[in-house]
Write a protein that holds these residues in place. Structure first.
Motif, PDB file in Angstrom:
ATOM      1  N   ASP A 192       0.818  -1.211   0.000  1.00 35.20           N
ATOM      2  CA  ASP A 192       0.000   0.000   0.000  1.00 35.20           C
ATOM      3  C   ASP A 192       0.854   1.264   0.000  1.00 35.20           C
ATOM      4  OD1 ASP A 192       1.092  -0.170   2.506  1.00 35.20           O
ATOM      5  OD2 ASP A 192      -0.804  -0.027   3.612  1.00 35.20           O
ATOM      6  N   PHE A 193       2.141   1.133  -0.362  1.00 29.01           N
ATOM      7  CA  PHE A 193       3.039   2.287  -0.370  1.00 29.01           C
ATOM      8  C   PHE A 193       2.630   3.254  -1.477  1.00 29.01           C
ATOM      9  CE2 PHE A 193       7.112   4.404  -1.446  1.00 29.01           C
ATOM     10  CZ  PHE A 193       7.433   4.917  -0.197  1.00 29.01           C
ATOM     11  N   ALA A 194       2.365   4.504  -1.105  1.00 28.23           N
ATOM     12  CA  ALA A 194       1.753   5.452  -2.038  1.00 28.23           C
ATOM     13  C   ALA A 194       2.698   5.925  -3.130  1.00 28.23           C
ATOM     14  CB  ALA A 194       1.214   6.657  -1.262  1.00 28.23           C
ATOM     15  N   MET A 195       3.997   5.960  -2.850  1.00 26.76           N
ATOM     16  CA  MET A 195       4.937   6.590  -3.781  1.00 26.76           C
ATOM     17  C   MET A 195       5.729   5.585  -4.604  1.00 26.76           C
ATOM     18  SD  MET A 195       6.338   9.481  -1.136  1.00 26.76           S
ATOM     19  CE  MET A 195       7.565  10.131  -2.274  1.00 26.76           C
ATOM     20  N   GLN A 196       5.241   4.349  -4.699  1.00 28.95           N
ATOM     21  CA  GLN A 196       5.993   3.359  -5.453  1.00 28.95           C
ATOM     22  C   GLN A 196       5.869   3.594  -6.950  1.00 28.95           C
ATOM     23  OE1 GLN A 196       4.425  -0.739  -5.191  1.00 28.95           O
ATOM     24  NE2 GLN A 196       2.636   0.162  -4.201  1.00 28.95           N
ATOM     25  N   PRO A 197       6.838   3.120  -7.714  1.00 30.82           N
ATOM     26  CA  PRO A 197       6.789   3.306  -9.169  1.00 30.82           C
ATOM     27  C   PRO A 197       5.603   2.581  -9.796  1.00 30.82           C
ATOM     28  CG  PRO A 197       8.979   2.601  -8.430  1.00 30.82           C
ATOM     29  CD  PRO A 197       8.051   2.416  -7.271  1.00 30.82           C
ATOM     30  N   ASP A 198       5.320   2.919 -11.037  1.00 27.34           N
ATOM     31  CA  ASP A 198       4.315   2.200 -11.817  1.00 27.34           C
ATOM     32  C   ASP A 198       4.996   0.955 -12.388  1.00 27.34           C
ATOM     33  OD1 ASP A 198       2.289   1.287 -13.388  1.00 27.34           O
ATOM     34  OD2 ASP A 198       2.239   3.015 -14.752  1.00 27.34           O
TER      35      ASP A 198
END
Length: 498
Positions: free
Chosen positions: A278-284
């Motif tokens: 649920d990490f918001a800033m992870q890459p696509d």
């Protein structure tokens, strides 16, 4: 597009060096970064920028930069300056050669900063504490985690002892991760996503336990914050990556028309599976072909046991037979048949099927990859660090086979080959590349080739063989029989009879 290079050999030393200034001079058939490097920003820190990282994760981030300019990499070496010294004059650029019947040369531009932690700890601290830093990726090999035989943080490890006393200038990966998380906690910043890409069982969870154990020794409030807020996804990475050699440097020079001090090479097949978080800033991740999965463990276990377990087995048996490369070993009919039976009858039954994957097809694809004639993957490279690799790649499979009351002959032969490899290295005074090199060399020198004399020494090596195996009479008997067979008849005769 593909490149096989010009027909006329190139004198590498006479060529100009690959760099940002000379990138435009690269031959047109060579793939180049499809983004403007000067417009990128560093958002990723990578610990351990060796060949595998530059052939694997950096390749994915190079493609991510086409979509997200904030994903450039700061590459941090924990021990030596070799990578920085080779790539800094090239502005971080290097060549990836993808090997198959029609090889492809590709210049990778994702690395935009190169740091050496022992030489500039302040710069590393600043990068870890930077607001833009959102992802940490890691390839430091199994020994870089400073774990004990049970897979927990080894507080007696010299680097961990040092880091607890010198927290602002750590030596270990664990010390640096806790240092970075502390700085972010104190600065009111969110933690970064910590992505282990090493061949550890449950790599994310194992790393998390080590980080929390270290943090708790320093600051229990920090440990609580890390446990609540920081994500350590499990991952599985896969691509066979032979070491860089003079032949590759020459081939790259012919392809580029420029000199590259440290190119890398791998097979064309490449895979990266990352656990959903649920990490918001992870890459696509998915946009560049990374597989997101809720259950990475089945992928990881299949890869560690089928590919890495077979690879290590091939390495030790092949070297004992006087062979040099994986392809040469696979060309020996008895050895190839042995590896196929080992995978089918001894390893595959211990595995569950990863979502959407056909284990039979995966097994066959591994055999085909091993036979790739474009790859000169040295068996000696695979044989390094056996004391760290075998518990993960083979001994877990042995334990499962004992529980299921399956035969141990082939698995024991694989383990015995490592012991005989150590004995052969010691007898020829060839250096052993392993964290336990000193202990292994001492065992090898004293070894006679008789299992009754030799096995007790090897089975007592620290952190290698679990008590469940050393105390299991069936395993010890099977291992001794395999060890004596190799000593008496040689590796190829032993596999033919197995």
């Amino acid at each position: 597009m593909t490149s096989s290079g010009p027909a006329t050999p190139v004198a590498v030393q006479s060529l100009r060096r690959l760099s940002a200034r000379t990138l435009a001079q690269v031959r047109p058939e060579v793939l180049r970064p499809a983004y403007e490097r000067t417009s990128t920003a560093i958002g990723t820190v990578h610990f351990g920028p060796g060949a595998f990282h530059r052939a694997h994760q950096a390749f994915y981030f190079d493609r991510l930069l086409e979509r997200d300019a904030g994903r450039a990499i700061s590459a941090i070496s924990l021990k030596t300056a070799a990578v920085r010294d080779a790539l800094a004059p090239q502005d971080g650029l290097y060549t990836l050669m993808e090997l198959d019947a029609a090889p492809t040369a590709r210049v990778i531009g994702a690395i935009c900063e190169l740091l050496v932690a022992p030489q500039d700890p302040a710069a590393v601290s600043r990068r870890l504490a930077a607001a833009n830093t959102s992802v940490i990726t890691i390839t430091v090999t199994e020994k870089g985690y400073c774990l004990d035989g049970a897979g927990e943080l080894d507080f007696d490890h010299p680097d961990i002892v040092h880091d607890l006393r010198n927290p602002e200038a750590p030596r270990s990966l664990i010390g640096w991760l806790v240092r970075g998380l502390l700085l972010r906690h104190e600065g009111g910043l969110a933690p970064f996503l910590v992505v282990s890409c090493d061949n550890l069982s449950d790599n994310g969870l194992t790393l998390k336990r080590a980080v929390l154990a270290f943090a708790a020794r320093r600051n229990r409030a920090l440990a609580g914050w890390i446990e609540d807020r920081t994500r350590f996804p499990r991952t599985m990475v896969d691509s066979i990556t032979p070491a860089t050699d003079a032949a590759l440097r020459s081939r790259v020079a012919q392809s580029l028309g420029l000199q590259d001090a440290w190119p890398v090479q791998r097979e064309r097949f490449v895979q990266w599976v990352v656990e959903e978080t649920d990490f918001a800033m992870q890459p696509d991740w998915a946009s560049v072909g990374v597989t997101l999965s809720r259950d990475v463990s089945a992928h990881e276990r299949a890869k560690l046991r089928l590919l890495n377990g077979a690879h290590s087995t091939l390495a030790y048996l092949g070297l004992l037979a006087g062979l040099e490369t994986v392809a040469q070993a696979m060309a020996e009919p008895a050895l190839r048949a042995f590896i196929e039976r080992l995978m089918l009858e001894d390893i595959q039954p211990t595995l569950s099927v990863p979502g959407g994957e056909d284990l039979a097809a995966y097994r066959q694809s591994i055999l085909q990859r091993f036979e790739n004639p474009a790859m000169r993957h040295q068996l000696a490279q695979i044989a390094w660090d056996g004391s760290q690799k075998l518990p993960i790649r083979l001994l877990g499979t042995v334990t499962d086979a004992i529980r299921a009351q399956r035969p141990l002959a082939r698995l024991s032969l694989a383990v015995a080959a490592w012991l005989q490899f150590i004995r052969a290295r010691a007898a020829s005074a060839t250096p052993i590349v392993d964290p336990l090199a000193e202990q292994l060399a001492a065992c090898g020198v004293r070894a006679t080739g008789d299992s009754r004399h030799d096995l007790p020494m090897f089975l007592n090596l620290p952190g290698v063989f679990p008590a469940g195996l050393t105390g299991n009479a069936e395993f010890v008997q099977a291992l001794g029989s395999a060890y004596d067979t190799i000593a008496a008849r040689g590796a190829l005769a032993a596999v033919a009879a197995a």
